[in-house]
Design an enzyme around this catalytic site. Structure first.
Site, PDB file in Angstrom:
ATOM      1  N   ASP A 149       0.820  -1.223   0.000  1.00  0.00           N
ATOM      2  CA  ASP A 149       0.000   0.000   0.000  1.00  0.00           C
ATOM      3  C   ASP A 149       0.851   1.269   0.000  1.00  0.00           C
ATOM      4  O   ASP A 149       0.322   2.373   0.078  1.00  0.00           O
ATOM      5  CB  ASP A 149      -0.955   0.008   1.193  1.00  0.00           C
ATOM      6  CG  ASP A 149      -0.228   0.035   2.532  1.00  0.00           C
ATOM      7  OD1 ASP A 149       1.019  -0.072   2.541  1.00  0.00           O
ATOM      8  OD2 ASP A 149      -0.905   0.176   3.568  1.00  0.00           O
TER       9      ASP A 149
ATOM     10  N   ARG B  41      12.035  26.987   0.675  1.00  0.00           N
ATOM     11  CA  ARG B  41      11.531  28.205   0.029  1.00  0.00           C
ATOM     12  C   ARG B  41      10.187  28.648   0.586  1.00  0.00           C
ATOM     13  O   ARG B  41       9.715  29.743   0.269  1.00  0.00           O
ATOM     14  CB  ARG B  41      11.453  27.987  -1.486  1.00  0.00           C
ATOM     15  CG  ARG B  41      12.819  27.987  -2.157  1.00  0.00           C
ATOM     16  CD  ARG B  41      12.748  27.596  -3.618  1.00  0.00           C
ATOM     17  NE  ARG B  41      12.590  26.157  -3.789  1.00  0.00           N
ATOM     18  CZ  ARG B  41      12.527  25.550  -4.964  1.00  0.00           C
ATOM     19  NH1 ARG B  41      12.592  26.267  -6.072  1.00  0.00           N
ATOM     20  NH2 ARG B  41      12.403  24.236  -5.030  1.00  0.00           N
ATOM     21  N   GLN B  42       9.589  27.806   1.436  1.00  0.00           N
ATOM     22  CA  GLN B  42       8.343  28.193   2.115  1.00  0.00           C
ATOM     23  C   GLN B  42       8.688  28.570   3.557  1.00  0.00           C
ATOM     24  O   GLN B  42       8.288  27.920   4.516  1.00  0.00           O
ATOM     25  CB  GLN B  42       7.335  27.051   2.069  1.00  0.00           C
ATOM     26  CG  GLN B  42       6.914  26.671   0.647  1.00  0.00           C
ATOM     27  CD  GLN B  42       5.856  25.586   0.622  1.00  0.00           C
ATOM     28  OE1 GLN B  42       4.882  25.630   1.375  1.00  0.00           O
ATOM     29  NE2 GLN B  42       6.038  24.600  -0.244  1.00  0.00           N
TER      30      GLN B  42
ATOM     31  N   LYS C  77      15.244  41.740 -11.458  1.00  0.00           N
ATOM     32  CA  LYS C  77      14.146  41.099 -12.181  1.00  0.00           C
ATOM     33  C   LYS C  77      12.859  41.171 -11.376  1.00  0.00           C
ATOM     34  O   LYS C  77      12.864  41.389 -10.163  1.00  0.00           O
ATOM     35  CB  LYS C  77      14.467  39.623 -12.469  1.00  0.00           C
ATOM     36  CG  LYS C  77      14.593  38.756 -11.233  1.00  0.00           C
ATOM     37  CD  LYS C  77      14.841  37.313 -11.611  1.00  0.00           C
ATOM     38  CE  LYS C  77      15.081  36.444 -10.386  1.00  0.00           C
ATOM     39  NZ  LYS C  77      13.961  36.385  -9.467  1.00  0.00           N
TER      40      LYS C  77
ATOM     41  N   ARG D 184       9.365  38.864 -10.647  1.00  0.00           N
ATOM     42  CA  ARG D 184       8.787  37.528 -10.795  1.00  0.00           C
ATOM     43  C   ARG D 184       7.262  37.645 -10.707  1.00  0.00           C
ATOM     44  O   ARG D 184       6.702  37.779  -9.609  1.00  0.00           O
ATOM     45  CB  ARG D 184       9.324  36.598  -9.707  1.00  0.00           C
ATOM     46  CG  ARG D 184       8.910  35.136  -9.893  1.00  0.00           C
ATOM     47  CD  ARG D 184       9.282  34.301  -8.676  1.00  0.00           C
ATOM     48  NE  ARG D 184      10.713  34.211  -8.483  1.00  0.00           N
ATOM     49  CZ  ARG D 184      11.492  33.308  -9.058  1.00  0.00           C
ATOM     50  NH1 ARG D 184      10.964  32.438  -9.884  1.00  0.00           N
ATOM     51  NH2 ARG D 184      12.781  33.273  -8.813  1.00  0.00           N
TER      52      ARG D 184
ATOM     53  N   ASP E 137      23.792  30.934  -7.757  1.00  0.00           N
ATOM     54  CA  ASP E 137      22.528  30.854  -7.038  1.00  0.00           C
ATOM     55  C   ASP E 137      22.618  29.672  -6.090  1.00  0.00           C
ATOM     56  O   ASP E 137      23.536  28.847  -6.196  1.00  0.00           O
ATOM     57  CB  ASP E 137      21.360  30.678  -8.009  1.00  0.00           C
ATOM     58  CG  ASP E 137      20.076  31.331  -7.506  1.00  0.00           C
ATOM     59  OD1 ASP E 137      19.986  31.604  -6.294  1.00  0.00           O
ATOM     60  OD2 ASP E 137      19.170  31.566  -8.326  1.00  0.00           O
TER      61      ASP E 137
ATOM     62  N   ALA F  18      15.118  26.373 -13.909  1.00  0.00           N
ATOM     63  CA  ALA F  18      16.197  27.005 -14.684  1.00  0.00           C
ATOM     64  C   ALA F  18      15.740  28.227 -15.471  1.00  0.00           C
ATOM     65  O   ALA F  18      16.485  28.721 -16.322  1.00  0.00           O
ATOM     66  CB  ALA F  18      16.873  26.000 -15.622  1.00  0.00           C
ATOM     67  N   GLY F  19      14.557  28.723 -15.182  1.00  0.00           N
ATOM     68  CA  GLY F  19      14.088  29.932 -15.855  1.00  0.00           C
ATOM     69  C   GLY F  19      14.935  31.142 -15.502  1.00  0.00           C
ATOM     70  O   GLY F  19      15.405  31.876 -16.382  1.00  0.00           O
ATOM     71  N   THR F  20      15.157  31.360 -14.211  1.00  0.00           N
ATOM     72  CA  THR F  20      15.928  32.520 -13.762  1.00  0.00           C
ATOM     73  C   THR F  20      17.326  32.520 -14.365  1.00  0.00           C
ATOM     74  O   THR F  20      17.806  33.526 -14.890  1.00  0.00           O
ATOM     75  CB  THR F  20      16.029  32.524 -12.223  1.00  0.00           C
ATOM     76  OG1 THR F  20      14.729  32.709 -11.662  1.00  0.00           O
ATOM     77  CG2 THR F  20      16.937  33.637 -11.733  1.00  0.00           C
TER      78      THR F  20
END
Length: 313
Positions: free
Chosen positions: A40, A99-100, A195, A197, A221, A227-229
Protein backbone atom coordinates in the site's frame (compact mmCIF):
# COMPACT_ATOMS: atom_id res chain seq x y z
CA UNK A 1 40.05 3.01 9.06
CA UNK A 2 38.29 5.27 11.54
CA UNK A 3 38.88 3.77 15.00
CA UNK A 4 35.96 5.03 17.06
CA UNK A 5 33.26 2.36 17.28
CA UNK A 6 30.50 4.69 18.43
CA UNK A 7 30.10 6.51 15.12
CA UNK A 8 27.57 5.19 12.63
CA UNK A 9 26.59 6.69 9.27
CA UNK A 10 23.34 5.48 7.73
CA UNK A 11 21.76 6.34 4.41
CA UNK A 12 18.25 6.76 3.21
CA UNK A 13 17.45 6.07 -0.43
CA UNK A 14 17.49 9.70 -1.61
CA UNK A 15 21.24 9.93 -2.33
CA UNK A 16 22.98 6.66 -1.49
CA UNK A 17 25.97 7.49 -3.72
CA UNK A 18 26.79 10.59 -1.65
CA UNK A 19 26.34 8.59 1.57
CA UNK A 20 28.84 6.00 0.32
CA UNK A 21 31.34 8.75 -0.48
CA UNK A 22 30.92 10.29 2.96
CA UNK A 23 31.43 6.96 4.75
CA UNK A 24 34.48 6.19 2.61
CA UNK A 25 36.01 9.57 3.45
CA UNK A 26 35.45 9.00 7.18
CA UNK A 27 36.88 5.50 6.89
CA UNK A 28 33.88 3.45 7.97
CA UNK A 29 31.27 1.29 6.27
CA UNK A 30 27.72 2.54 5.86
CA UNK A 31 25.39 1.29 8.58
CA UNK A 32 23.17 -1.66 7.76
CA UNK A 33 19.67 -0.45 7.08
CA UNK A 34 16.95 -1.70 4.77
CA UNK A 35 14.19 0.52 3.42
CA UNK A 36 11.18 -1.33 2.05
CA UNK A 37 7.63 -0.46 1.13
CA UNK A 38 4.50 -2.44 1.76
CA UNK A 39 2.07 -3.02 -1.09
CA UNK A 40 0.00 0.00 0.00
CA UNK A 41 3.08 2.28 -0.14
CA UNK A 42 3.80 2.49 3.59
CA UNK A 43 7.51 2.68 4.44
CA UNK A 44 9.19 0.03 6.55
CA UNK A 45 12.68 0.51 8.03
CA UNK A 46 14.92 -2.23 9.42
CA UNK A 47 18.17 -1.35 11.22
CA UNK A 48 20.54 -4.30 10.92
CA UNK A 49 23.06 -3.46 13.66
CA UNK A 50 23.18 -2.13 17.21
CA UNK A 51 23.34 1.63 17.65
CA UNK A 52 22.98 1.68 21.44
CA UNK A 53 25.04 4.54 22.88
CA UNK A 54 26.27 5.61 19.43
CA UNK A 55 26.40 8.91 17.55
CA UNK A 56 24.20 8.18 14.54
CA UNK A 57 24.28 10.29 11.37
CA UNK A 58 21.53 9.74 8.79
CA UNK A 59 22.23 11.15 5.32
CA UNK A 60 19.01 11.99 3.48
CA UNK A 61 18.38 15.09 1.33
CA UNK A 62 14.72 16.10 1.19
CA UNK A 63 14.69 16.18 -2.62
CA UNK A 64 12.23 14.83 -5.16
CA UNK A 65 10.10 12.95 -4.22
CA UNK A 66 10.30 15.24 -1.20
CA UNK A 67 7.39 13.80 0.78
CA UNK A 68 8.62 10.21 0.38
CA UNK A 69 12.18 11.10 1.35
CA UNK A 70 11.09 13.19 4.34
CA UNK A 71 8.84 10.43 5.68
CA UNK A 72 11.61 7.87 5.20
CA UNK A 73 13.98 10.06 7.24
CA UNK A 74 11.45 10.58 10.03
CA UNK A 75 10.78 6.84 10.34
CA UNK A 76 14.50 6.02 10.33
CA UNK A 77 15.12 8.56 13.09
CA UNK A 78 12.28 7.10 15.13
CA UNK A 79 13.85 3.65 14.75
CA UNK A 80 17.21 4.99 15.98
CA UNK A 81 15.58 6.71 18.96
CA UNK A 82 13.83 3.50 20.00
CA UNK A 83 17.13 1.61 19.54
CA UNK A 84 18.76 3.84 22.22
CA UNK A 85 21.14 5.82 20.00
CA UNK A 86 23.11 8.38 22.02
CA UNK A 87 22.53 11.12 19.45
CA UNK A 88 20.62 11.24 16.16
CA UNK A 89 22.07 13.67 13.63
CA UNK A 90 19.98 14.40 10.54
CA UNK A 91 22.32 15.16 7.63
CA UNK A 92 20.24 17.05 5.08
CA UNK A 93 22.49 18.09 2.18
CA UNK A 94 19.34 19.66 0.72
CA UNK A 95 16.61 21.00 3.02
CA UNK A 96 13.36 20.58 1.13
CA UNK A 97 10.54 23.11 1.61
CA UNK A 98 13.13 25.78 2.50
CA UNK A 99 11.53 28.21 0.03
CA UNK A 100 8.34 28.19 2.12
CA UNK A 101 10.01 30.03 5.00
CA UNK A 102 7.56 32.92 5.51
CA UNK A 103 4.04 34.12 4.73
CA UNK A 104 3.91 36.10 1.51
CA UNK A 105 0.11 36.05 1.26
CA UNK A 106 -2.74 35.66 3.71
CA UNK A 107 -3.23 32.06 4.92
CA UNK A 108 0.12 30.83 3.55
CA UNK A 109 1.74 27.96 5.49
CA UNK A 110 5.32 28.22 6.76
CA UNK A 111 6.26 24.70 5.72
CA UNK A 112 9.98 25.08 6.45
CA UNK A 113 9.06 25.51 10.14
CA UNK A 114 6.72 22.51 9.99
CA UNK A 115 9.57 20.35 8.65
CA UNK A 116 11.81 21.59 11.48
CA UNK A 117 9.15 20.59 14.03
CA UNK A 118 8.74 17.16 12.44
CA UNK A 119 12.49 16.49 12.51
CA UNK A 120 12.73 17.50 16.16
CA UNK A 121 9.71 15.45 17.20
CA UNK A 122 11.06 12.39 15.37
CA UNK A 123 14.17 12.52 17.55
CA UNK A 124 16.83 14.66 15.84
CA UNK A 125 19.52 15.83 18.26
CA UNK A 126 21.17 17.99 15.61
CA UNK A 127 20.75 18.97 11.96
CA UNK A 128 23.60 19.29 9.46
CA UNK A 129 22.58 20.98 6.23
CA UNK A 130 24.04 22.93 3.32
CA UNK A 131 23.27 26.35 1.88
CA UNK A 132 19.80 26.94 3.23
CA UNK A 133 17.66 29.02 0.91
CA UNK A 134 16.91 31.26 3.89
CA UNK A 135 19.46 31.39 6.69
CA UNK A 136 16.81 32.21 9.29
CA UNK A 137 15.52 28.62 9.02
CA UNK A 138 18.23 27.79 11.57
CA UNK A 139 16.09 29.70 14.06
CA UNK A 140 13.14 27.39 13.41
CA UNK A 141 14.96 24.72 15.44
CA UNK A 142 15.52 24.46 19.19
CA UNK A 143 18.39 22.03 18.57
CA UNK A 144 21.85 22.75 17.10
CA UNK A 145 22.03 23.36 13.35
CA UNK A 146 25.35 23.20 11.51
CA UNK A 147 25.01 25.19 8.30
CA UNK A 148 27.69 24.16 5.80
CA UNK A 149 28.61 26.15 2.69
CA UNK A 150 29.60 24.88 -0.73
CA UNK A 151 31.11 28.24 -1.70
CA UNK A 152 34.75 27.19 -1.08
CA UNK A 153 34.26 24.16 -3.36
CA UNK A 154 32.70 26.25 -6.15
CA UNK A 155 35.29 29.03 -5.78
CA UNK A 156 38.16 26.56 -5.98
CA UNK A 157 36.79 25.17 -9.25
CA UNK A 158 36.59 28.60 -10.89
CA UNK A 159 39.98 29.68 -9.55
CA UNK A 160 41.53 26.89 -11.58
CA UNK A 161 40.06 28.34 -14.78
CA UNK A 162 42.12 31.55 -14.40
CA UNK A 163 39.65 33.87 -16.10
CA UNK A 164 41.37 37.08 -17.23
CA UNK A 165 38.42 39.49 -17.30
CA UNK A 166 35.44 38.18 -15.38
CA UNK A 167 32.58 39.33 -13.17
CA UNK A 168 30.37 37.50 -10.66
CA UNK A 169 26.64 38.07 -11.18
CA UNK A 170 23.75 37.57 -8.80
CA UNK A 171 20.61 36.50 -10.70
CA UNK A 172 18.47 38.57 -8.31
CA UNK A 173 18.79 41.16 -5.56
CA UNK A 174 18.26 38.53 -2.85
CA UNK A 175 21.42 36.65 -3.83
CA UNK A 176 23.80 39.61 -3.59
CA UNK A 177 25.46 38.40 -0.38
CA UNK A 178 26.19 35.01 -1.95
CA UNK A 179 27.61 36.66 -5.09
CA UNK A 180 29.74 39.03 -3.03
CA UNK A 181 31.28 36.14 -1.08
CA UNK A 182 32.22 34.35 -4.30
CA UNK A 183 33.54 37.58 -5.82
CA UNK A 184 35.74 38.19 -2.77
CA UNK A 185 37.22 34.70 -3.00
CA UNK A 186 37.90 35.13 -6.73
CA UNK A 187 38.88 38.81 -6.36
CA UNK A 188 36.36 39.87 -8.99
CA UNK A 189 33.74 42.65 -9.26
CA UNK A 190 30.03 41.88 -9.03
CA UNK A 191 26.91 42.78 -10.99
CA UNK A 192 23.22 42.19 -10.26
CA UNK A 193 20.27 41.21 -12.42
CA UNK A 194 17.21 43.13 -11.31
CA UNK A 195 14.15 41.10 -12.18
CA UNK A 196 10.46 40.89 -11.43
CA UNK A 197 8.79 37.53 -10.80
CA UNK A 198 5.10 37.78 -11.81
CA UNK A 199 4.30 34.27 -10.50
CA UNK A 200 6.17 31.25 -9.02
CA UNK A 201 8.78 29.69 -11.33
CA UNK A 202 8.38 32.55 -13.82
CA UNK A 203 11.10 35.20 -13.94
CA UNK A 204 11.15 38.34 -16.05
CA UNK A 205 14.52 40.08 -16.39
CA UNK A 206 14.34 43.84 -16.04
CA UNK A 207 17.86 45.30 -16.24
CA UNK A 208 21.46 44.70 -15.15
CA UNK A 209 23.22 46.70 -12.46
CA UNK A 210 26.96 46.78 -13.14
CA UNK A 211 29.24 46.24 -16.14
CA UNK A 212 29.33 42.91 -17.99
CA UNK A 213 30.29 44.04 -21.48
CA UNK A 214 33.27 42.13 -22.87
CA UNK A 215 33.56 39.98 -19.74
CA UNK A 216 33.23 36.34 -18.75
CA UNK A 217 30.31 36.03 -16.36
CA UNK A 218 29.90 33.65 -13.41
CA UNK A 219 26.31 33.52 -12.19
CA UNK A 220 25.72 32.02 -8.74
CA UNK A 221 22.53 30.85 -7.04
CA UNK A 222 21.72 28.43 -4.23
CA UNK A 223 19.08 26.46 -6.17
CA UNK A 224 18.40 25.89 -9.85
CA UNK A 225 14.87 24.51 -10.11
CA UNK A 226 13.13 25.03 -13.47
CA UNK A 227 16.20 27.01 -14.68
CA UNK A 228 14.09 29.93 -15.86
CA UNK A 229 15.93 32.52 -13.76
CA UNK A 230 19.40 31.31 -14.71
CA UNK A 231 18.76 30.84 -18.46
CA UNK A 232 16.81 34.06 -19.00
CA UNK A 233 19.47 35.86 -17.01
CA UNK A 234 22.22 34.33 -19.14
CA UNK A 235 20.53 35.53 -22.32
CA UNK A 236 20.16 39.03 -20.87
CA UNK A 237 23.86 39.06 -20.00
CA UNK A 238 24.83 38.03 -23.53
CA UNK A 239 22.49 40.73 -24.88
CA UNK A 240 24.36 43.25 -22.69
CA UNK A 241 27.71 42.25 -24.16
CA UNK A 242 29.04 39.41 -21.99
CA UNK A 243 31.40 37.17 -23.96
CA UNK A 244 30.51 33.89 -22.23
CA UNK A 245 28.38 32.83 -19.29
CA UNK A 246 29.08 30.23 -16.61
CA UNK A 247 26.66 29.41 -13.80
CA UNK A 248 26.90 27.57 -10.50
CA UNK A 249 24.64 26.48 -7.69
CA UNK A 250 24.63 24.17 -4.68
CA UNK A 251 21.33 22.35 -5.23
CA UNK A 252 20.48 21.11 -8.77
CA UNK A 253 16.75 20.50 -8.36
CA UNK A 254 16.39 20.70 -12.18
CA UNK A 255 12.67 20.01 -12.38
CA UNK A 256 10.27 20.31 -15.30
CA UNK A 257 11.82 21.95 -18.39
CA UNK A 258 15.14 22.73 -16.64
CA UNK A 259 17.45 20.46 -18.66
CA UNK A 260 15.93 21.47 -21.99
CA UNK A 261 16.25 25.15 -21.08
CA UNK A 262 19.89 24.69 -20.08
CA UNK A 263 20.76 22.88 -23.31
CA UNK A 264 19.11 25.61 -25.40
CA UNK A 265 20.64 28.48 -23.41
CA UNK A 266 23.87 30.42 -24.08
CA UNK A 267 25.34 29.11 -20.81
CA UNK A 268 28.69 27.45 -21.47
CA UNK A 269 28.77 25.39 -18.25
CA UNK A 270 26.72 24.97 -15.09
CA UNK A 271 28.64 23.80 -12.04
CA UNK A 272 26.54 22.04 -9.38
CA UNK A 273 27.17 19.85 -6.35
CA UNK A 274 25.84 16.40 -5.51
CA UNK A 275 23.67 17.44 -2.55
CA UNK A 276 20.90 16.22 -4.87
CA UNK A 277 21.73 13.33 -7.21
CA UNK A 278 21.89 14.35 -10.86
CA UNK A 279 19.68 11.90 -12.74
CA UNK A 280 19.55 13.55 -16.16
CA UNK A 281 21.35 12.54 -19.32
CA UNK A 282 25.10 13.25 -19.36
CA UNK A 283 25.65 16.79 -20.60
CA UNK A 284 28.78 18.73 -21.50
CA UNK A 285 27.10 21.75 -19.94
CA UNK A 286 26.71 20.26 -16.45
CA UNK A 287 29.68 19.68 -14.13
CA UNK A 288 29.01 17.96 -10.78
CA UNK A 289 31.32 18.55 -7.79
CA UNK A 290 31.21 16.43 -4.64
CA UNK A 291 30.50 17.75 -1.14
CA UNK A 292 31.29 14.38 0.48
CA UNK A 293 34.64 15.48 1.93
CA UNK A 294 33.13 18.59 3.49
CA UNK A 295 30.21 16.72 5.05
CA UNK A 296 32.49 13.87 6.16
CA UNK A 297 34.86 16.31 7.89
CA UNK A 298 31.89 17.98 9.60
CA UNK A 299 30.65 14.61 10.88
CA UNK A 300 34.07 13.74 12.30
CA UNK A 301 34.36 17.12 14.04
CA UNK A 302 30.86 16.85 15.52
CA UNK A 303 31.56 13.31 16.75
CA UNK A 304 34.84 14.45 18.33
CA UNK A 305 33.20 17.59 19.76
CA UNK A 306 35.37 19.97 17.76
CA UNK A 307 34.48 23.24 16.05
CA UNK A 308 32.77 22.88 12.67
CA UNK A 309 33.34 26.52 11.74
CA UNK A 310 37.08 25.83 11.50
CA UNK A 311 36.32 24.08 8.20
CA UNK A 312 35.63 27.51 6.65
CA UNK A 313 38.49 29.54 8.12
Amino acid sequence: MYKRKKLHVFSGTANSALSEEIAKHIGISLGQAAVKRFSDGEINIYIGESVRGSDVFIVQPICCPANENLMELLIMMDAMKRASAKSINAVLPYYGYARQDRKTRARDPITAKLVADLLTTAGASRVITMDLHAGQIQGFFNIPVDHLKSLPILANYFQQKNFQDAVVVSPDVGGVTRARELAERLQLPIAIIDKRRPEPNVAEVMHIIGSVEGKTVIMIDDIIDTAGTITYGAQALIDHGATEVYACCTHPVLSGPALERIENSPIKEIVVTNTIPYTGEPSSKIKVLSVATLIGDAIIRIHEELSVSKLFD
